[in-house]
Design a protein around this motif. Structure first.
Motif, mmCIF file in Angstrom:
data_model
loop_
_atom_site.group_PDB
_atom_site.id
_atom_site.type_symbol
_atom_site.label_atom_id
_atom_site.label_comp_id
_atom_site.label_asym_id
_atom_site.label_seq_id
_atom_site.Cartn_x
_atom_site.Cartn_y
_atom_site.Cartn_z
ATOM 1 N N LEU A 36 5.574 -122.203 -9.716
ATOM 2 C CA LEU A 36 6.030 -122.342 -10.996
ATOM 3 C C LEU A 36 5.413 -123.385 -11.768
ATOM 4 O O LEU A 36 5.501 -123.650 -12.864
ATOM 5 N N LEU A 37 4.946 -124.327 -11.014
ATOM 6 C CA LEU A 37 4.464 -125.345 -11.494
ATOM 7 C C LEU A 37 2.879 -125.079 -11.959
ATOM 8 O O LEU A 37 2.192 -126.187 -12.362
ATOM 9 N N ALA A 38 2.319 -124.061 -11.515
ATOM 10 C CA ALA A 38 0.874 -123.868 -11.816
ATOM 11 C C ALA A 38 0.693 -124.128 -13.390
ATOM 12 O O ALA A 38 -0.419 -124.346 -13.901
ATOM 13 N N ASP A 39 1.703 -123.955 -14.126
ATOM 14 C CA ASP A 39 1.598 -124.022 -15.546
ATOM 15 C C ASP A 39 1.578 -125.384 -15.837
ATOM 16 O O ASP A 39 1.521 -125.833 -17.112
ATOM 17 N N GLY A 40 1.646 -126.237 -14.955
ATOM 18 C CA GLY A 40 1.754 -127.675 -15.505
ATOM 19 C C GLY A 40 3.031 -128.498 -14.975
ATOM 20 O O GLY A 40 4.079 -127.844 -14.645
ATOM 21 N N ALA A 41 2.932 -129.762 -14.951
ATOM 22 C CA ALA A 41 4.325 -130.673 -14.640
ATOM 23 C C ALA A 41 5.324 -130.611 -15.346
ATOM 24 O O ALA A 41 5.088 -130.128 -16.565
ATOM 25 N N ILE A 42 6.289 -130.962 -15.062
ATOM 26 C CA ILE A 42 7.543 -131.027 -15.818
ATOM 27 C C ILE A 42 7.963 -132.351 -15.816
ATOM 28 O O ILE A 42 8.242 -132.795 -14.630
ATOM 29 N N GLU A 43 8.222 -132.905 -16.994
ATOM 30 C CA GLU A 43 8.741 -134.411 -17.045
ATOM 31 C C GLU A 43 9.886 -134.220 -17.871
ATOM 32 O O GLU A 43 9.753 -133.675 -19.002
ATOM 33 N N ARG B 59 14.208 -126.272 -17.053
ATOM 34 C CA ARG B 59 12.891 -125.760 -17.470
ATOM 35 C C ARG B 59 11.963 -124.964 -16.546
ATOM 36 O O ARG B 59 11.376 -124.051 -16.674
ATOM 37 N N LEU B 60 12.351 -125.539 -15.149
ATOM 38 C CA LEU B 60 11.452 -124.813 -14.220
ATOM 39 C C LEU B 60 11.723 -123.109 -13.895
ATOM 40 O O LEU B 60 11.311 -122.174 -14.110
ATOM 41 N N THR C 21 13.414 -121.433 -16.475
ATOM 42 C CA THR C 21 13.126 -120.841 -17.563
ATOM 43 C C THR C 21 11.606 -120.182 -17.357
ATOM 44 O O THR C 21 11.306 -119.023 -17.657
ATOM 45 N N ARG C 22 10.739 -121.088 -16.566
ATOM 46 C CA ARG C 22 9.690 -120.576 -16.384
ATOM 47 C C ARG C 22 9.475 -119.103 -15.495
ATOM 48 O O ARG C 22 8.672 -118.271 -15.492
ATOM 49 N N LEU C 23 10.437 -119.045 -14.612
ATOM 50 C CA LEU C 23 10.856 -117.726 -13.851
ATOM 51 C C LEU C 23 10.781 -116.370 -14.941
ATOM 52 O O LEU C 23 10.394 -115.387 -14.640
ATOM 53 N N GLU C 24 11.548 -116.707 -16.043
ATOM 54 C CA GLU C 24 11.656 -115.620 -17.059
ATOM 55 C C GLU C 24 10.321 -115.099 -17.279
ATOM 56 O O GLU C 24 10.004 -114.051 -17.803
ATOM 57 N N GLY C 25 9.333 -115.855 -17.530
ATOM 58 C CA GLY C 25 7.681 -115.441 -17.906
ATOM 59 C C GLY C 25 7.355 -114.510 -16.690
ATOM 60 O O GLY C 25 6.301 -114.011 -16.803
ATOM 61 N N ARG C 26 7.934 -114.522 -15.357
ATOM 62 C CA ARG C 26 7.387 -113.834 -14.302
ATOM 63 C C ARG C 26 7.696 -112.538 -14.227
ATOM 64 O O ARG C 26 8.290 -111.892 -15.104
ATOM 65 N N ALA C 27 7.422 -111.646 -13.066
ATOM 66 C CA ALA C 27 7.867 -110.393 -12.837
ATOM 67 C C ALA C 27 9.181 -110.081 -13.295
ATOM 68 O O ALA C 27 10.015 -110.781 -12.812
ATOM 69 N N PRO C 28 9.262 -109.026 -13.870
ATOM 70 C CA PRO C 28 10.711 -108.525 -14.434
ATOM 71 C C PRO C 28 11.723 -108.523 -13.128
ATOM 72 O O PRO C 28 12.913 -108.766 -13.530
ATOM 73 N N SER C 29 11.219 -108.227 -12.173
ATOM 74 C CA SER C 29 12.378 -108.123 -10.968
ATOM 75 C C SER C 29 12.805 -109.603 -10.765
ATOM 76 O O SER C 29 13.971 -109.522 -10.184
ATOM 77 N N HIS C 30 12.147 -110.520 -11.149
ATOM 78 C CA HIS C 30 12.709 -111.792 -10.539
ATOM 79 C C HIS C 30 13.296 -112.359 -11.858
ATOM 80 O O HIS C 30 13.553 -113.707 -11.940
ATOM 81 N N ALA D 133 21.985 -145.531 -18.554
ATOM 82 C CA ALA D 133 20.837 -145.650 -17.653
ATOM 83 C C ALA D 133 19.925 -144.632 -18.223
ATOM 84 O O ALA D 133 20.175 -143.593 -18.512
ATOM 85 N N THR D 134 18.824 -145.141 -18.040
ATOM 86 C CA THR D 134 17.555 -144.232 -18.348
ATOM 87 C C THR D 134 16.744 -143.874 -16.944
ATOM 88 O O THR D 134 16.337 -144.479 -16.224
ATOM 89 N N ALA D 135 16.384 -142.469 -16.786
ATOM 90 C CA ALA D 135 15.549 -142.130 -15.893
ATOM 91 C C ALA D 135 14.528 -141.165 -16.454
ATOM 92 O O ALA D 135 14.854 -140.422 -17.209
ATOM 93 N N ARG D 136 13.294 -141.432 -15.831
ATOM 94 C CA ARG D 136 11.995 -140.519 -16.083
ATOM 95 C C ARG D 136 11.811 -139.929 -14.750
ATOM 96 O O ARG D 136 11.552 -140.470 -13.877
ATOM 97 N N VAL D 137 11.951 -138.622 -14.906
ATOM 98 C CA VAL D 137 11.740 -137.647 -13.471
ATOM 99 C C VAL D 137 10.644 -136.862 -13.769
ATOM 100 O O VAL D 137 10.469 -136.105 -14.827
ATOM 101 N N ARG D 138 9.685 -136.584 -12.796
ATOM 102 C CA ARG D 138 8.388 -135.819 -13.169
ATOM 103 C C ARG D 138 8.355 -134.722 -11.896
ATOM 104 O O ARG D 138 8.037 -135.368 -10.802
ATOM 105 N N LEU D 139 8.056 -133.814 -12.260
ATOM 106 C CA LEU D 139 7.803 -132.800 -11.108
ATOM 107 C C LEU D 139 6.512 -132.094 -11.212
ATOM 108 O O LEU D 139 6.342 -131.454 -12.178
#
Ligand SMILES: Cc1cc2nc3c(=O)[nH]c(=O)nc-3n(C[C@H](O)[C@H](O)[C@H](O)COP(=O)(O)OP(=O)(O)OC[C@H]3O[C@@H](n4cnc5c(N)ncnc54)[C@H](O)[C@@H]3O)c2cc1C
Lengths: 283, 778
Positions: free
Chosen positions: B605-612, B550-551, B553-562, B467-473
């Motif tokens: 985290l989505l400010a950088d764009g949608a994730i699909e 992927r979402l 992973t975007r955390l990793e680019g954020r403030a070091p404490s996070h 089965a195939t699913a396409r999901v976009r956040l």
């Protein structure tokens, strides 16, 4: 296809006389099915629902005149005390929606051997009032049906009403179906006791080319029931009555049931309903 | 109605997995506002109609289209010669003509299609077509059809035997102290969906066609339609229209190719809607079956061997008969541990109506027979019917007759004990006969009966099932929102609700939109085999988890404490969590840390764009059956349900009122408890229908009752109150541990009802549906 809605009975009769291709429609619960299945393509649909007279009932002397357009729901609600057998039959017709729309006149108009209105009318000796621009006639219900879905109704006639004596004794109606609701009868049986006249009326449904009485059974029961003493019913009498009712039928095998089963079931129903009716009479 | 749900996993998210959010189509359907495929409309559309054979077997000797073409308002009258591509179609074997060429092989086979500007005109045009036949003797007895030398062939180029699945386990000559034999028959049941076959084909500017259609599997339709039209798949685009029930009857094509042919030919949108009567000829039915069983047991009632022969009448074309035969064979001795098995299941071509998929798919027919046999065995041994079943119950670690190891929970004994332990049924609301006043208690006897069944979930025998699913956040108006796009068919089972629930649980986002199902995304496989929550649910979940990865992973680019070390885990664990991974949790639109504090807003985290993410998801592989021994790991998952039926029977009239049905089913995980209960109730009703009334009566190849006047379905007066016990014993291999739900209830309710009637009457009742005359014996 034309759709005509005469406001009065006279108008309806006139159209019926002029347009041989007109098909009357009351509740439409048979007509619309036929149209949907493409079994019929009438030139005109003659809508009878605007004719007020058709949907009334009243006592006229000793008889009750029930307009052809009275629905099953109204028979149950308004005539249950006077015509208990017919009301019992009405309760088994289709679903609430069908009972709200379907009429006694439509049942007669279709003249199906399985029509549930017919056995109680037979058992209580009702008459059908037929009208045309030529006049009006009364036909005993037992003479109304001439074959499967055929009746004495002439091409220019309409069914006006049914005339029937209110019950003068216990009445019963029982119907066999292969599910517990919304089912065409595999066979059905109606019984009316007339203690005043010491007569028994019967009606058989779905077990012969037309609805019919079981005359021999009627005579047998009338002769055997202990009308004077109101003594308990002899089991042998009920059984024999059942056998005679079954013998009066001439059922066929079809998708709904076998002839043998229909006969068997009729015997059981006749025996049971006679037992109940007699018990009701004796109090 | 009481429903007990043993919840294994607490629902953590509102409207997530384990909750029962309201289905979006529910209210619309109840109020009559839901748009079904038969409601489709295009302003300039034409109406299609079909000329069908009145004969089960005949040669077409003459065809005169002229009278139809001359009717004003008729735009096209097409025959097999107008099929530009492949002239045959079929799910397993490409053997069914789009339009019959010279021979018709079943009553109702399409021969000519017509398009006109009004449905009535189209129907009249069909009637105006001049056609003559040389009527041939139909092959209608499957037993006779089996004899290749004796019976005529339904298809000149191949024998009538469509498939034979033998299964051999242990000693074929084993003997036993107690032997019971029986022959059983199952009538032809219909899926009887309420929304007849219908769809709208719209010709497109690129020479292709857009088809809006009620179906169970858009992509398998697309493949077949494209092949028949001689177009590449991308020129044949399908969108799911409102489906009014399916139950297997929409797996095969009906009017799909016809409407497209007419649309491409006329350049106008063409709508086709079958009427109720036509619908009975427009889809395949459940295979009628004849089954012969011999059970041998030791003195304690332990099964030593089972020998069985199952004959399934496939009708004129193959449809999915092959797979149905395999199911009947592999599941044909039931959920029992039997050391020695000799099983032969056959599927045959005849000139009867084609049969194919229907809820339960081969397992239904076998279950009626093997459960009847278990009752016979109990009687022969003087044992309680539940006890004899429990003594033979399949357990985890046992092997099926195919040699396949039963992994994961197999609570056969437990389900039986559960239904047995329920208090006895009380008084019925009304006697057998309903309101028809047939008894005041005369002749009425009560009976109780049991049944248990087994069903495979998902596609089997090495089929590449995915089965195939396409999901976009993405952010919508500053808030996180999810769009799910699949080709999975919502057929009324509640799949769209389930997809949203999975997203909420996986991504912690409340706002979920399910895009219309179409072929713009990859295949979801069929909404059948109880597989769609497992498969499309699994695909949606996997896509969500990829997005989550992927979402985060975007955390990793954020403030070091996070900053968190995030390990991509392997899936799945039945408890929904993923051991060995970060304890980061997505809920309420936020990312929570291990200590329960908010680490980030998802929106942020989505400010950088949608994730699909688009994911193609597979269940673990299955394998073909050995053609001689029937050995092989053919199935993905087994599902079990047990029923106890209590009936009142009027023994003199043969009328039955089912007073109560108690059922227990293991669903692994009730992703949506309300929907699960609905499936169990509906499936049980369909099984009750087969037990008591549902049959397409076929005589000499002709259907005698193609209407709801005479094809009787249970009404609310026939369906009793139910007690539903749902077990949630997780399957380690499936998403959330879930087990397919839709089919098992249909399988075991039939034998339970019949066993109850037997208990009340003593009648042998070897055939379903049971008719009043069978009970009274006249
Ligand atoms: C779902 C369903 C369930 C049903 N269940 C039952 C059942 O359980 N038992 C049963 O008996 N029937 C049943 N029927 C059939 C039908 O409801 C009855 O026969 C009903 O009595 C017909 O009445 P109507 O007013 O709807 O008739 P219509 O359909 O309007 O007419 C029926 C026929 O009578 C003619 N007609 C009507 N009125 C007149 C008149 N005044 N004069 C002359 N001709 C007239 C019409 O031309 C037509 O031929 C069922 C029908 C449906 C659709």
């Amino acid at each position: 296809m034309d759709f005509m809605t005469p406001p009065t009975w006279a108008d309806a009769l006139a159209i019926r006389a002029e347009r041989p291709d007109a098909v009357p429609i009351a509740g439409g619960t048979d007509v619309m099915v036929e149209l949907n299945f493409d079994r019929r393509r009438p030139g005109v649909l003659l809508d009878l629902t605007r004719i007020g007279d058709l949907t009334t009932w009243a006592m006229d002397g000793e008889l009750l005149r029930v307009g052809a357009g009275v629905s099953y729901t109204r028979i149950i609600e308004e005539l249950g005390d006077r015509l208990p057998g017919l009301a019992m039959a009405a309760r088994t017709v289709g679903s609430p929606q069908i009972r709200n729309r379907g009429t006694l006149g439509g049942n007669l108009g279709s003249a199906s051997p399985a029509g549930d209105g017919h056995p109680p009318l037979l058992a209580s000796g009702a008459q059908v009032e037929l009208a045309s621009v030529r006049g009006t006639r009364l036909v005993p219900v037992a003479e109304f049906f001439t074959g499967p879905k055929r009746s004495v109704l002439a091409p220019d006639e309409l069914i006006a009403a049914v005339w029937v004596r209110p019950a003068d004794g216990p009445e019963q109606f029982s119907k066999i179906g292969t599910r517990n609701a919304m089912v065409i009868a595999v066979s059905s049986f109606s019984l009316a006791l007339h203690p005043g006249r010491r007569e028994v009326g019967t009606g058989i449904g779905s077990a012969a080319p037309t609805p019919r009485r079981a005359t021999e059974a009627e005579l047998f029961a009338a002769g055997q029931l202990p009308w004077d003493t109101l003594a308990a019913l002899e089991p042998g009498v009920a059984r024999r009555f059942g056998e005679l009712v079954a013998a009066a039928a001439s059922p066929i095998d079809d998708v709904r049931g076998t002839a043998a089963y229909r006969r068997h079931a009729l015997a059981v129903l006749a025996q049971r309903t006679l037992t109940w009716a007699w018990r009701d009479l004796c109090g | 109605m009481t429903t007990t749900v043993h919840v294994g996993l607490a629902a953590t998210v509102t409207g997530g997995v384990g909750a029962s959010p309201l289905r979006p189509d529910g209210r619309l359907k109840v109020t009559g506002e839901f748009a079904f495929s038969s409601d489709l409309w295009a302003d300039d559309m034409l109406w299609g109609a079909t000329l069908r054979s009145p004969h089960p077997r005949a040669r077409i000797t003459g065809l005169d289209l002229g009278p139809a073409l001359r009717i004003p308002g008729v735009y096209a009258v097409l025959t097999h010669e107008d099929v530009p591509g492949r002239r045959l179609y079929g799910l397993e074997h490409v053997d069914q003509p789009v339009l019959a060429a010279d021979e018709v092989r079943y009553q109702g086979e399409p021969i000519v299609v017509v398009a006109a500007d009004h449905p009535e005109t189209a129907r009249r045009a069909v009637q105006a077509i001049g056609i003559t036949y040389e009527v041939l003797d139909p092959v209608t007895d499957p037993e006779a059809a089996l004899d290749d030398a004796g019976a005529p062939r339904v298809h000149a180029d191949r024998p009538n035997l469509l498939r034979h699945v033998p299964i051999r386990r242990g000693d074929p000559h084993a003997t036993a102290a107690v032997v019971v034999t029986g022959e059983y028959e199952v009538g032809m049941q219909d899926q009887a969906f309420l929304g007849p076959e219908s769809g709208l084909a719209v010709p497109a500017e690129d020479g292709g066609v857009d088809l809006y259609i009620a179906t169970q599997w858009l992509h398998v339709d697309q493949q077949q339609v494209a092949a028949c039209l001689g177009l590449p798949a991308d020129k044949v685009r399908l969108t799911l229209a409102g489906v009014g029930g399916a139950f297997g009857a929409r797996e095969d094509l009906s009017m799909q190719v016809h409407a497209c042919l007419l649309a491409l030919h006329t350049g106008r949108p063409v709508k086709m809607v079958y009427g109720r009567e036509e619908s009975f000829f427009g889809h395949v039915h459940r295979h009628p079956a004849r089954l012969r069983y011999e059970h041998g047991a030791d003195a304690d009632g332990r099964l030593v061997y089972v020998k069985a022969r199952i004959l399934l009448d496939g009708g004129a074309y193959a449809s999915s008969s092959g797979a149905v035969v395999a199911n009947a064979a592999t599941l044909g001795i039931g959920p029992y541990d039997v050391p020695n098995v000799v099983m032969d299941a056959y599927g045959l071509y005849t000139n009867n109506p084609p049969c194919g998929a229907m809820r339960g798919f081969g397992a239904v027919q076998a279950c009626f027979a093997y459960e009847s046999q278990m009752d016979k065995l109990a009687a022969a041994l003087g044992l309680d019917p539940v006890e004899v079943r429990v003594r033979n119950a399949l357990h985890t670690g046992d092997r099926m007759p195919t040699g396949q190891l039963v992994e994961g929970p197999a609570p056969v004994a437990e389900l039986l004990r559960l239904v047995q332990a329920k208090p006895p049924a009380g008084q019925a609301d009304f006697p057998p006969g309903g309101t028809a006043n047939t008894t005041r208690g005369e002749g009425v006897v009560r009976g109780v009966g049991y049944g248990i069944g087994i069903k495979n979930v998902c596609f089997s025998e090495g089929f590449d099932d995915y089965a195939t699913a396409r999901v976009r956040l993405e952010l919508i108006a500053g808030r996180p929102a999810v769009l799910v796009h699949t080709a999975a068919a919502e057929v009324g089972q509640g799949l769209v609700t389930v997809q949203a629930q999975i997203v909420r649980t996986e991504l912690g986002v409340d706002q979920v939109t399910i895009a219309p199902a179409d072929t713009a995304v990859g295949s979801a496989g069929s909404s059948s085999a109880s597989r769609q929550t497992y498969m499309t649910g699994g695909a949606v979940r996997a896509a969500c988890q990829a997005i989550r990865d992927r979402l985060l992973t975007r955390l990793e680019g954020r403030a070091p404490s996070h900053r968190h070390t995030y390990r991509k885990g392997t899936l799945p664990s039945s408890e929904g969590g993923r051991a060995g991974e970060t304890a980061l949790r997505l809920a309420d639109g936020q990312v929570f840390g291990e200590d329960g504090t908010v680490v980030a807003d998802i929106a942020e985290l989505l400010a950088d764009g949608a994730i699909e993410e688009t994911v193609q998801w597979r269940h673990r592989p299955t394998f073909p059956l050995d053609p001689e021994t029937g050995q092989g790991d053919a199935h993905v998952q087994y599902a079990f349900a047990a029923h106890r039926a209590t009936v009142d029977v009027d023994t003199e009239l043969g009328l039955v009122k089912v007073v109560e049905i108690v059922t227990a089913q293991d669903v692994g995980k009730a992703v949506n408890p309300a929907a699960v209960t609905g499936q169990i109730q509906g499936g049980t009703a369909q099984g009750l229908g087969l037990a008591l009334m549902e049959e397409i009566q076929v005589v000499d190849g002709k259907v005698r009752n193609p209407s709801f006047t005479d094809y009787l379905l249970p009404t609310i007066m026939d369906m009793p109150p139910m007690t539903v016990d749902v077990l949630e014993l997780a399957d380690p291999h499936s998403p959330y541990g879930l087990r397919g739900v839709g089919e098992p209830p249909t399988i075991s309710s039939t034998p339970a009802v019949v066993a109850a009637i037997r208990a009340a009457t003593g009648a042998a009742l070897t055939r379903v549906p049971v008719r009043p005359e069978h009970i009274v014996g006249v």
